[in-house]
Design a protein around this motif. Structure first.
Motif, PDB file in Angstrom:
ATOM      1  N   SER A  67     -44.734   8.426  16.013  1.00  0.00           N
ATOM      2  CA  SER A  67     -43.878   7.475  15.315  1.00  0.00           C
ATOM      3  C   SER A  67     -43.817   7.787  13.826  1.00  0.00           C
ATOM      4  O   SER A  67     -44.747   8.355  13.265  1.00  0.00           O
ATOM      5  N   LEU A  68     -42.713   7.380  13.198  1.00  0.00           N
ATOM      6  CA  LEU A  68     -42.617   7.354  11.744  1.00  0.00           C
ATOM      7  C   LEU A  68     -42.892   5.921  11.339  1.00  0.00           C
ATOM      8  O   LEU A  68     -42.283   4.988  11.871  1.00  0.00           O
ATOM      9  N   VAL A  69     -43.824   5.743  10.404  1.00  0.00           N
ATOM     10  CA  VAL A  69     -44.218   4.409   9.970  1.00  0.00           C
ATOM     11  C   VAL A  69     -43.966   4.281   8.472  1.00  0.00           C
ATOM     12  O   VAL A  69     -44.326   5.157   7.694  1.00  0.00           O
ATOM     13  N   ARG A  70     -43.347   3.158   8.092  1.00  0.00           N
ATOM     14  CA  ARG A  70     -43.087   2.865   6.674  1.00  0.00           C
ATOM     15  C   ARG A  70     -44.086   1.814   6.207  1.00  0.00           C
ATOM     16  O   ARG A  70     -44.262   0.792   6.842  1.00  0.00           O
ATOM     17  N   PHE A  71     -44.732   2.104   5.081  1.00  0.00           N
ATOM     18  CA  PHE A  71     -45.650   1.155   4.476  1.00  0.00           C
ATOM     19  C   PHE A  71     -44.961   0.461   3.305  1.00  0.00           C
ATOM     20  O   PHE A  71     -44.085   1.038   2.658  1.00  0.00           O
ATOM     21  N   PRO A  72     -45.345  -0.776   2.993  1.00  0.00           N
ATOM     22  CA  PRO A  72     -44.678  -1.527   1.926  1.00  0.00           C
ATOM     23  C   PRO A  72     -44.826  -0.871   0.553  1.00  0.00           C
ATOM     24  O   PRO A  72     -44.053  -1.160  -0.356  1.00  0.00           O
ATOM     25  N   GLU A  73     -45.770   0.028   0.402  1.00  0.00           N
ATOM     26  CA  GLU A  73     -45.947   0.733  -0.876  1.00  0.00           C
ATOM     27  C   GLU A  73     -44.855   1.762  -1.122  1.00  0.00           C
ATOM     28  O   GLU A  73     -44.732   2.279  -2.219  1.00  0.00           O
TER      29      GLU A  73
END
Length: 122
Positions: A67-73
């Motif tokens: 998966s590609l995961v986006r972090f809030p940073e």
């Protein structure tokens, strides 16, 4: 230090923020925007959101999730999500780092914050 704070620090990922332009990046030697090497280490809040997911069979006999995961940073990276069958990881699912050390391969492994809803087919 409280137990919750200690658990957060153990499960949070380290990343870098560029001191010149403020761009967050994960596992980079240079800023992907301005190419500065002046990077400051920081820690994530620990939770990300799946933005792309696929079931793969490459290099193994068993299916796994990538998966590609986006972090809030502000950074996105490819990882493996565990804690559910590979086909049950969906876009929009919240994930967190698995507590403990990173695997010897250096791969980042995340787990679902909430298990997928069980569907009983009648």
């Amino acid at each position: 230090m409280g137990t919750v704070q200690k658990a957060h620090e153990e499960s949070a990922l380290s990343y870098h923020r560029c001191r010149w332009c403020g761009t967050a990046s994960f596992r980079r030697l240079l800023c992907p925007v301005c190419a500065s090497s002046d990077l400051e280490p920081e820690r994530t809040t620990g939770h990300g959101v799946v933005v792309r997911t696929a079931v793969v069979h490459r290099y193994t006999d068993e299916a796994r999730n990538e998966s590609l995961v986006r972090f809030p940073e502000g950074f996105v990276f490819r990882c493996q999500v565990v804690g559910a069958a590979p086909h049950l990881v969906t876009v929009g699912a919240q994930v967190r780092p698995v507590p403990g050390d990173e695997p010897e391969t250096g791969a980042v492994v995340l787990e679902l914050c909430e298990p997928p809803a069980r569907r009983d087919w009648i």
